[in-house]
Design a protein around this motif. Structure first.
Motif, PDB file in Angstrom:
ATOM      1  N   SER A  83      -5.566   5.665   0.983  1.00 13.02           N
ATOM      2  CA  SER A  83      -6.364   5.120  -0.115  1.00 13.02           C
ATOM      3  C   SER A  83      -7.256   3.959   0.320  1.00 13.02           C
ATOM      4  CB  SER A  83      -5.453   4.649  -1.255  1.00 13.02           C
ATOM      5  OG  SER A  83      -4.676   3.528  -0.839  1.00 13.02           O
ATOM      6  N   SER A 115       2.743   4.764   3.927  1.00 10.21           N
ATOM      7  CA  SER A 115       2.810   3.563   3.093  1.00 10.21           C
ATOM      8  C   SER A 115       3.149   2.350   3.954  1.00 10.21           C
ATOM      9  CB  SER A 115       3.832   3.728   1.969  1.00 10.21           C
ATOM     10  OG  SER A 115       5.102   4.077   2.478  1.00 10.21           O
ATOM     11  N   ASN A 166      -0.154   4.285  -0.380  1.00  9.81           N
ATOM     12  CA  ASN A 166      -0.865   5.428   0.193  1.00  9.81           C
ATOM     13  C   ASN A 166      -1.927   4.875   1.144  1.00  9.81           C
ATOM     14  OD1 ASN A 166      -2.362   7.659   0.867  1.00  9.81           O
ATOM     15  ND2 ASN A 166      -2.588   8.425  -1.227  1.00  9.81           N
ATOM     16  N   GLU A 174       4.939   8.579   0.992  1.00  7.29           N
ATOM     17  CA  GLU A 174       4.102   7.871   0.029  1.00  7.29           C
ATOM     18  C   GLU A 174       4.930   7.430  -1.174  1.00  7.29           C
ATOM     19  OE1 GLU A 174       0.796  10.222  -1.199  1.00  7.29           O
ATOM     20  OE2 GLU A 174       0.184  10.752   0.842  1.00  7.29           O
ATOM     21  N   GLU A 175       4.431   6.420  -1.864  1.00  9.33           N
ATOM     22  CA  GLU A 175       4.973   5.984  -3.158  1.00  9.33           C
ATOM     23  C   GLU A 175       6.473   5.674  -3.118  1.00  9.33           C
ATOM     24  OE1 GLU A 175       2.799   5.379  -5.402  1.00  9.33           O
ATOM     25  OE2 GLU A 175       1.128   6.391  -4.392  1.00  9.33           O
ATOM     26  N   VAL A 182       0.870  -1.182   0.000  1.00 11.12           N
ATOM     27  CA  VAL A 182       0.000   0.000   0.000  1.00 11.12           C
ATOM     28  C   VAL A 182       0.901   1.226   0.000  1.00 11.12           C
ATOM     29  CG1 VAL A 182      -1.823   1.275   1.178  1.00 11.12           C
ATOM     30  CG2 VAL A 182      -1.794  -1.224   1.285  1.00 11.12           C
TER      31      VAL A 182
END
Length: 375
Positions: free
Chosen positions: A93, A112, A90, A135-136, A88
Protein backbone atom coordinates in the motif's frame (compact mmCIF):
# COMPACT_ATOMS: atom_id res chain seq x y z
CA UNK A 1 9.38 -23.60 44.66
CA UNK A 2 11.98 -23.36 41.87
CA UNK A 3 10.21 -25.22 39.09
CA UNK A 4 9.51 -22.06 37.06
CA UNK A 5 12.12 -20.67 34.64
CA UNK A 6 12.23 -16.96 33.84
CA UNK A 7 11.03 -16.64 30.23
CA UNK A 8 13.75 -14.16 29.29
CA UNK A 9 16.55 -15.63 31.43
CA UNK A 10 19.08 -15.76 28.58
CA UNK A 11 19.21 -11.97 28.45
CA UNK A 12 21.27 -12.20 31.64
CA UNK A 13 23.92 -14.32 29.89
CA UNK A 14 27.08 -13.04 28.21
CA UNK A 15 25.79 -13.39 24.66
CA UNK A 16 26.28 -11.29 21.52
CA UNK A 17 23.40 -8.93 20.79
CA UNK A 18 22.45 -10.96 17.72
CA UNK A 19 21.97 -14.08 19.85
CA UNK A 20 19.92 -12.15 22.41
CA UNK A 21 17.72 -10.85 19.59
CA UNK A 22 17.24 -14.38 18.24
CA UNK A 23 16.24 -15.54 21.71
CA UNK A 24 13.73 -12.71 22.21
CA UNK A 25 12.32 -13.40 18.74
CA UNK A 26 11.81 -17.04 19.68
CA UNK A 27 9.91 -16.05 22.83
CA UNK A 28 7.72 -13.69 20.81
CA UNK A 29 6.97 -16.34 18.19
CA UNK A 30 5.76 -18.73 20.87
CA UNK A 31 2.77 -16.38 21.15
CA UNK A 32 2.64 -14.81 17.67
CA UNK A 33 4.20 -17.24 15.23
CA UNK A 34 3.57 -14.92 12.28
CA UNK A 35 6.12 -12.32 13.43
CA UNK A 36 8.75 -13.53 10.98
CA UNK A 37 11.49 -10.93 11.35
CA UNK A 38 12.94 -8.46 13.84
CA UNK A 39 15.66 -6.05 12.75
CA UNK A 40 17.57 -3.20 14.38
CA UNK A 41 19.17 -0.31 12.51
CA UNK A 42 21.45 2.34 14.04
CA UNK A 43 21.65 6.03 13.19
CA UNK A 44 24.92 7.93 12.75
CA UNK A 45 24.09 11.57 13.34
CA UNK A 46 27.42 12.83 12.02
CA UNK A 47 26.70 11.45 8.54
CA UNK A 48 22.87 11.28 8.71
CA UNK A 49 23.18 7.56 7.95
CA UNK A 50 20.93 4.68 8.93
CA UNK A 51 22.79 1.36 8.87
CA UNK A 52 21.72 -2.22 9.43
CA UNK A 53 22.98 -3.75 12.68
CA UNK A 54 21.34 -7.00 13.84
CA UNK A 55 18.35 -9.02 12.67
CA UNK A 56 16.52 -12.25 13.38
CA UNK A 57 14.50 -14.14 10.75
CA UNK A 58 13.88 -17.65 9.47
CA UNK A 59 14.89 -16.79 5.94
CA UNK A 60 17.49 -14.76 4.09
CA UNK A 61 18.29 -11.32 5.46
CA UNK A 62 16.88 -8.86 2.88
CA UNK A 63 18.76 -5.85 4.28
CA UNK A 64 22.30 -7.00 5.03
CA UNK A 65 25.05 -4.35 4.67
CA UNK A 66 22.40 -1.76 3.82
CA UNK A 67 22.63 1.93 4.64
CA UNK A 68 20.73 5.05 3.62
CA UNK A 69 20.59 8.74 4.38
CA UNK A 70 17.70 9.34 6.79
CA UNK A 71 16.98 12.61 4.99
CA UNK A 72 16.24 10.58 1.85
CA UNK A 73 13.65 8.31 3.50
CA UNK A 74 10.63 10.54 4.23
CA UNK A 75 8.48 7.77 5.73
CA UNK A 76 11.08 7.06 8.41
CA UNK A 77 11.64 10.77 8.97
CA UNK A 78 7.94 11.14 9.63
CA UNK A 79 8.11 8.54 12.42
CA UNK A 80 10.68 10.70 14.20
CA UNK A 81 8.74 13.90 13.55
CA UNK A 82 5.54 12.37 14.91
CA UNK A 83 7.31 10.73 17.84
CA UNK A 84 5.19 7.62 17.26
CA UNK A 85 5.72 4.17 15.72
CA UNK A 86 4.32 3.28 12.31
CA UNK A 87 1.96 0.42 11.52
CA UNK A 88 1.69 -0.87 7.95
CA UNK A 89 -0.62 -3.87 7.53
CA UNK A 90 -0.01 -4.02 3.77
CA UNK A 91 3.45 -3.04 2.58
CA UNK A 92 2.26 -2.88 -1.02
CA UNK A 93 0.00 0.00 0.00
CA UNK A 94 2.93 2.39 0.47
CA UNK A 95 4.23 1.66 -3.03
CA UNK A 96 7.58 3.17 -3.91
CA UNK A 97 7.56 5.80 -1.16
CA UNK A 98 9.59 3.56 1.10
CA UNK A 99 12.38 3.33 -1.46
CA UNK A 100 14.82 0.42 -1.65
CA UNK A 101 14.40 -1.00 1.86
CA UNK A 102 10.63 -1.42 1.39
CA UNK A 103 11.11 -2.88 -2.08
CA UNK A 104 13.53 -5.48 -0.71
CA UNK A 105 11.10 -6.51 2.02
CA UNK A 106 8.24 -6.88 -0.48
CA UNK A 107 10.46 -8.88 -2.85
CA UNK A 108 11.19 -11.34 -0.03
CA UNK A 109 7.47 -11.74 0.65
CA UNK A 110 7.00 -9.56 3.72
CA UNK A 111 3.52 -8.07 3.81
CA UNK A 112 3.23 -6.06 7.05
CA UNK A 113 5.57 -4.00 9.20
CA UNK A 114 5.72 -2.28 12.58
CA UNK A 115 8.49 0.31 13.02
CA UNK A 116 9.53 1.69 16.41
CA UNK A 117 12.03 4.53 16.88
CA UNK A 118 14.70 4.08 19.57
CA UNK A 119 15.88 6.98 21.72
CA UNK A 120 18.39 7.50 24.50
CA UNK A 121 18.05 10.54 26.75
CA UNK A 122 15.65 12.02 24.22
CA UNK A 123 17.99 11.57 21.24
CA UNK A 124 17.02 9.30 18.34
CA UNK A 125 19.57 6.56 17.61
CA UNK A 126 17.82 3.94 15.45
CA UNK A 127 14.77 1.83 14.58
CA UNK A 128 13.37 -1.57 15.43
CA UNK A 129 11.39 -3.31 12.67
CA UNK A 130 8.91 -6.16 13.18
CA UNK A 131 7.83 -7.85 9.93
CA UNK A 132 5.38 -10.56 8.94
CA UNK A 133 4.72 -12.49 5.74
CA UNK A 134 1.01 -12.05 6.48
CA UNK A 135 -1.19 -9.01 5.88
CA UNK A 136 -3.54 -7.42 8.42
CA UNK A 137 -2.09 -9.18 11.48
CA UNK A 138 -0.94 -6.13 13.45
CA UNK A 139 -3.98 -5.56 15.68
CA UNK A 140 -4.03 -3.89 19.12
CA UNK A 141 -3.21 -7.07 21.02
CA UNK A 142 -0.18 -7.82 18.87
CA UNK A 143 1.01 -4.20 18.97
CA UNK A 144 0.77 -4.19 22.77
CA UNK A 145 3.24 -7.10 22.95
CA UNK A 146 5.46 -5.68 20.22
CA UNK A 147 5.72 -2.45 22.22
CA UNK A 148 6.91 -4.37 25.28
CA UNK A 149 9.37 -6.47 23.28
CA UNK A 150 10.53 -3.44 21.31
CA UNK A 151 11.39 -1.43 24.40
CA UNK A 152 13.15 -4.46 25.88
CA UNK A 153 15.27 -4.78 22.73
CA UNK A 154 15.96 -1.05 22.75
CA UNK A 155 17.17 -1.14 26.36
CA UNK A 156 19.38 -4.15 25.61
CA UNK A 157 20.97 -2.38 22.65
CA UNK A 158 21.37 0.84 24.65
CA UNK A 159 23.10 -1.06 27.45
CA UNK A 160 25.67 -2.57 25.10
CA UNK A 161 26.30 0.63 23.14
CA UNK A 162 26.55 2.70 26.31
CA UNK A 163 29.25 0.37 27.62
CA UNK A 164 31.23 0.82 24.42
CA UNK A 165 30.78 4.60 24.47
CA UNK A 166 31.91 4.70 28.10
CA UNK A 167 35.09 2.93 27.10
CA UNK A 168 35.61 5.22 24.10
CA UNK A 169 35.11 8.31 26.25
CA UNK A 170 37.61 7.04 28.82
CA UNK A 171 40.17 6.40 26.11
CA UNK A 172 39.64 9.84 24.54
CA UNK A 173 40.15 11.48 27.92
CA UNK A 174 43.35 9.51 28.51
CA UNK A 175 44.59 10.36 25.01
CA UNK A 176 43.96 14.08 25.44
CA UNK A 177 45.70 14.11 28.82
CA UNK A 178 48.85 12.60 27.28
CA UNK A 179 48.95 14.90 24.21
CA UNK A 180 48.09 12.02 21.88
CA UNK A 181 45.72 14.49 20.23
CA UNK A 182 48.75 16.28 18.80
CA UNK A 183 49.36 13.35 16.46
CA UNK A 184 45.90 11.88 16.04
CA UNK A 185 43.17 14.46 15.70
CA UNK A 186 39.50 13.71 16.16
CA UNK A 187 38.95 13.97 12.42
CA UNK A 188 41.71 11.41 11.79
CA UNK A 189 39.85 8.97 14.02
CA UNK A 190 36.54 9.78 12.30
CA UNK A 191 38.04 9.18 8.87
CA UNK A 192 39.73 5.99 9.99
CA UNK A 193 36.50 4.65 11.44
CA UNK A 194 34.60 5.35 8.23
CA UNK A 195 37.37 3.94 6.00
CA UNK A 196 37.33 0.81 8.16
CA UNK A 197 33.57 0.49 7.83
CA UNK A 198 33.84 1.02 4.08
CA UNK A 199 36.43 -1.75 3.72
CA UNK A 200 34.53 -4.18 5.96
CA UNK A 201 31.26 -3.57 4.11
CA UNK A 202 32.91 -4.08 0.73
CA UNK A 203 34.40 -7.47 1.67
CA UNK A 204 31.43 -8.58 3.80
CA UNK A 205 29.82 -10.86 1.23
CA UNK A 206 33.10 -12.53 0.26
CA UNK A 207 34.19 -13.03 3.90
CA UNK A 208 30.74 -13.76 5.35
CA UNK A 209 30.78 -10.78 7.71
CA UNK A 210 27.74 -9.76 9.72
CA UNK A 211 26.52 -6.20 10.17
CA UNK A 212 27.28 -6.61 13.87
CA UNK A 213 30.95 -7.37 13.08
CA UNK A 214 31.14 -4.35 10.76
CA UNK A 215 29.66 -2.05 13.40
CA UNK A 216 32.11 -3.26 16.02
CA UNK A 217 35.07 -2.67 13.72
CA UNK A 218 33.71 0.83 13.10
CA UNK A 219 33.23 1.55 16.81
CA UNK A 220 36.53 0.06 17.99
CA UNK A 221 38.83 1.40 15.25
CA UNK A 222 39.54 4.70 17.08
CA UNK A 223 41.23 2.68 19.85
CA UNK A 224 43.90 1.20 17.60
CA UNK A 225 46.76 3.35 18.92
CA UNK A 226 45.71 3.61 22.57
CA UNK A 227 49.06 2.05 23.51
CA UNK A 228 50.84 5.26 22.52
CA UNK A 229 49.67 6.65 25.85
CA UNK A 230 52.59 4.70 27.30
CA UNK A 231 55.20 6.11 24.89
CA UNK A 232 57.40 8.99 26.19
CA UNK A 233 56.69 12.40 24.63
CA UNK A 234 60.28 12.78 23.43
CA UNK A 235 59.65 9.81 21.12
CA UNK A 236 55.94 10.18 20.47
CA UNK A 237 56.20 13.87 19.52
CA UNK A 238 59.60 13.79 17.82
CA UNK A 239 59.24 15.73 14.53
CA UNK A 240 61.96 13.84 12.69
CA UNK A 241 62.71 10.20 11.94
CA UNK A 242 63.12 7.87 14.93
CA UNK A 243 66.46 6.12 15.40
CA UNK A 244 66.57 2.34 15.82
CA UNK A 245 66.34 2.41 19.61
CA UNK A 246 63.49 4.93 19.59
CA UNK A 247 61.60 2.89 17.01
CA UNK A 248 61.82 -0.20 19.20
CA UNK A 249 60.22 1.79 22.02
CA UNK A 250 57.54 3.07 19.63
CA UNK A 251 56.77 -0.47 18.48
CA UNK A 252 55.93 -1.43 22.06
CA UNK A 253 52.69 0.58 21.79
CA UNK A 254 50.95 -2.43 20.24
CA UNK A 255 51.58 -4.62 23.30
CA UNK A 256 50.90 -1.71 25.64
CA UNK A 257 47.60 -1.10 23.86
CA UNK A 258 46.40 -4.63 24.54
CA UNK A 259 47.47 -4.32 28.18
CA UNK A 260 45.74 -0.95 28.63
CA UNK A 261 42.51 -2.23 27.10
CA UNK A 262 42.49 -5.34 29.29
CA UNK A 263 43.07 -3.17 32.36
CA UNK A 264 40.33 -0.72 31.41
CA UNK A 265 37.87 -3.50 30.66
CA UNK A 266 38.51 -5.00 34.06
CA UNK A 267 38.34 -1.66 35.89
CA UNK A 268 35.11 -0.64 34.17
CA UNK A 269 33.61 -4.10 34.58
CA UNK A 270 33.25 -4.45 30.81
CA UNK A 271 34.99 -7.81 30.32
CA UNK A 272 31.74 -9.24 28.98
CA UNK A 273 31.33 -6.76 26.11
CA UNK A 274 30.25 -8.40 22.85
CA UNK A 275 33.04 -9.14 20.39
CA UNK A 276 35.63 -7.79 22.81
CA UNK A 277 38.37 -9.76 21.05
CA UNK A 278 37.84 -7.51 18.01
CA UNK A 279 38.95 -4.60 20.18
CA UNK A 280 41.93 -6.49 21.57
CA UNK A 281 43.03 -7.61 18.12
CA UNK A 282 42.76 -4.10 16.67
CA UNK A 283 45.03 -2.68 19.38
CA UNK A 284 47.55 -5.53 19.35
CA UNK A 285 47.91 -6.50 15.69
CA UNK A 286 47.22 -3.48 13.45
CA UNK A 287 50.97 -3.28 12.64
CA UNK A 288 51.33 -6.91 11.62
CA UNK A 289 52.17 -7.49 7.93
CA UNK A 290 50.89 -10.30 5.72
CA UNK A 291 54.46 -11.24 4.78
CA UNK A 292 55.46 -11.62 8.43
CA UNK A 293 57.58 -8.49 8.63
CA UNK A 294 55.31 -6.63 11.05
CA UNK A 295 55.11 -6.43 14.83
CA UNK A 296 54.68 -7.27 17.68
CA UNK A 297 54.55 -11.01 16.86
CA UNK A 298 55.56 -11.24 13.20
CA UNK A 299 52.26 -12.89 12.26
CA UNK A 300 51.66 -13.90 8.64
CA UNK A 301 48.58 -13.66 6.40
CA UNK A 302 45.88 -15.93 7.88
CA UNK A 303 47.39 -15.64 11.36
CA UNK A 304 46.45 -11.96 11.41
CA UNK A 305 42.84 -11.26 12.49
CA UNK A 306 40.74 -9.75 9.70
CA UNK A 307 39.79 -6.72 11.79
CA UNK A 308 43.49 -5.92 12.22
CA UNK A 309 44.06 -6.14 8.45
CA UNK A 310 41.15 -3.75 7.85
CA UNK A 311 42.45 -1.21 10.36
CA UNK A 312 45.97 -1.39 8.91
CA UNK A 313 44.76 -0.31 5.45
CA UNK A 314 42.54 2.45 6.83
CA UNK A 315 45.28 3.77 9.12
CA UNK A 316 48.03 3.81 6.50
CA UNK A 317 45.82 5.44 3.88
CA UNK A 318 44.79 8.23 6.22
CA UNK A 319 48.37 8.71 7.41
CA UNK A 320 49.50 9.11 3.79
CA UNK A 321 46.75 11.58 2.89
CA UNK A 322 47.01 13.68 6.07
CA UNK A 323 49.48 16.45 6.83
CA UNK A 324 51.85 15.98 9.75
CA UNK A 325 54.55 18.22 11.27
CA UNK A 326 57.11 16.20 9.30
CA UNK A 327 55.22 15.76 5.98
CA UNK A 328 52.66 17.23 3.62
CA UNK A 329 49.44 15.39 2.80
CA UNK A 330 49.75 13.12 -0.22
CA UNK A 331 47.35 13.30 -3.12
CA UNK A 332 44.82 10.43 -3.10
CA UNK A 333 46.11 8.98 -6.37
CA UNK A 334 49.67 8.86 -5.06
CA UNK A 335 48.44 7.19 -1.87
CA UNK A 336 46.40 4.70 -3.94
CA UNK A 337 49.52 3.71 -5.87
CA UNK A 338 51.43 3.21 -2.62
CA UNK A 339 48.68 0.96 -1.27
CA UNK A 340 48.82 -1.09 -4.47
CA UNK A 341 52.57 -1.54 -3.97
CA UNK A 342 52.02 -2.68 -0.38
CA UNK A 343 49.15 -5.06 -1.24
CA UNK A 344 50.12 -8.69 -0.69
CA UNK A 345 53.34 -7.64 1.04
CA UNK A 346 52.52 -5.52 4.05
CA UNK A 347 48.75 -5.14 3.56
CA UNK A 348 45.95 -7.59 2.82
CA UNK A 349 45.26 -7.37 -0.92
CA UNK A 350 41.48 -7.76 -0.69
CA UNK A 351 41.26 -5.01 1.95
CA UNK A 352 43.33 -2.69 -0.24
CA UNK A 353 41.15 -3.43 -3.25
CA UNK A 354 38.01 -2.84 -1.17
CA UNK A 355 39.17 0.67 -0.34
CA UNK A 356 40.48 1.49 -3.81
CA UNK A 357 37.20 0.53 -5.45
CA UNK A 358 35.38 3.30 -3.57
CA UNK A 359 37.01 6.56 -4.70
CA UNK A 360 33.78 8.56 -4.50
CA UNK A 361 32.99 7.43 -0.95
CA UNK A 362 36.57 8.16 0.13
CA UNK A 363 36.20 11.72 -1.15
CA UNK A 364 32.90 12.08 0.72
CA UNK A 365 34.56 10.97 3.97
CA UNK A 366 37.45 13.39 3.44
CA UNK A 367 35.07 16.26 2.70
CA UNK A 368 32.95 15.48 5.73
CA UNK A 369 35.85 15.04 8.16
CA UNK A 370 38.50 17.39 6.79
CA UNK A 371 41.02 18.97 9.13
CA UNK A 372 41.31 22.67 9.85
CA UNK A 373 44.15 24.43 11.64
CA UNK A 374 42.75 23.25 14.97
CA UNK A 375 42.66 19.58 13.80
Amino acid sequence: MFNYQDTLHKLNDLLPLSEKLNFVHGVLRDRFDYIDRIAVTLYDEKTDTLKTFIQSSDGENPMQQYEAKLSEVPLLQEIINQGRPRVVNNLLSIGGTGKLHTQRLVEKGYASSYTMPMSINGSFFGFIFFNSFMEEVLDEEVLHYLDLIGHLISLTVINDLTNIRTLLAAVKTARDMTHQRDLETGTHLDRMAHYSRLIATEIAKERGLSDEFIENVYLFSPLHDIGKIGIPDKILLKPGKLDEEEFEVMKSHAVKGREIIDTMLQEFGLDGLDHIDILRNIAAYHHEAVNGSGYPEGLKDQEIPLESKIIAVADIFDALTSSRPYKEAWDNEVAFNTLRELAGKQLDASCVEALLSNHEKISEIQDKFGEDRFG
